[in-house]
Design a protein around this motif. Structure first.
Motif, short mmCIF file in Angstrom:
data_model
loop_
_atom_site.label_atom_id
_atom_site.label_comp_id
_atom_site.label_asym_id
_atom_site.label_seq_id
_atom_site.Cartn_x
_atom_site.Cartn_y
_atom_site.Cartn_z
N LYS A 66 -36.76 -1.58 -6.26
CA LYS A 66 -35.57 -2.11 -5.59
C LYS A 66 -35.10 -1.19 -4.46
N VAL A 67 -35.12 0.11 -4.71
CA VAL A 67 -34.73 1.06 -3.66
C VAL A 67 -35.71 0.96 -2.50
N SER A 68 -36.98 0.89 -2.82
CA SER A 68 -38.00 0.74 -1.79
C SER A 68 -37.78 -0.55 -0.99
N GLY A 69 -37.46 -1.62 -1.69
CA GLY A 69 -37.22 -2.91 -1.03
C GLY A 69 -36.03 -2.86 -0.09
N VAL A 70 -34.96 -2.25 -0.52
CA VAL A 70 -33.78 -2.13 0.35
C VAL A 70 -34.12 -1.27 1.56
#
Length: 123
Positions: A66-70
């Protein structure tokens, strides 16, 4: 609402919008000129939209996904947005916006790789 929940809802929306922007930028590059700026912006959008969708679908099974996606979402918006702004408005978003976006994208992919390489915790 937690970060993970917000990201889970935001990433597929961003994937759709960024994918649509990629197609629109490709059309503009082909029909309205601006190949040098709009083609790379389109490519970045069309490469990262499916990645954002995959990260949204991966759910909790992917560590740091999720952090990577954001980070991918922000990096894509900065990089492609700066190039499109240069083409259509005559100036970039802010100084160093495209390089900042590019570095954010690189960081997102590296974070994804590190998260995938880390051992999973036993739940």
């Amino acid at each position: 609402m937690s970060f993970a929940t917000t990201a889970q809802r935001l990433l597929p929306v961003a994937a759709g919008l960024i994918g649509a922007a990629g197609v629109a930028l490709a059309a503009a590059a082909s029909h309205a000129g601006g190949e040098a700026l709009l083609r790379p912006a389109s490519t970045i959008c069309l490469a990262h939209a499916p990645a954002l969708l995959a990260l949204a679908v991966a759910g909790p099974s992917l560590r740091m996904g999720k952090v990577s996606g954001v980070m991918m979402m922000v990096g894509t918006l900065l990089f492609a947005g700066d190039l499109a702004s240069r083409q259509f408005a005559g100036s970039g978003l802010f100084p160093m916006a495209a390089p900042t976006g590019g570095l954010t994208l690189i960081g997102a992919w590296l974070l994804l790789a590190v998260g995938a390489a880390l051992p999973r915790r036993a739940d």
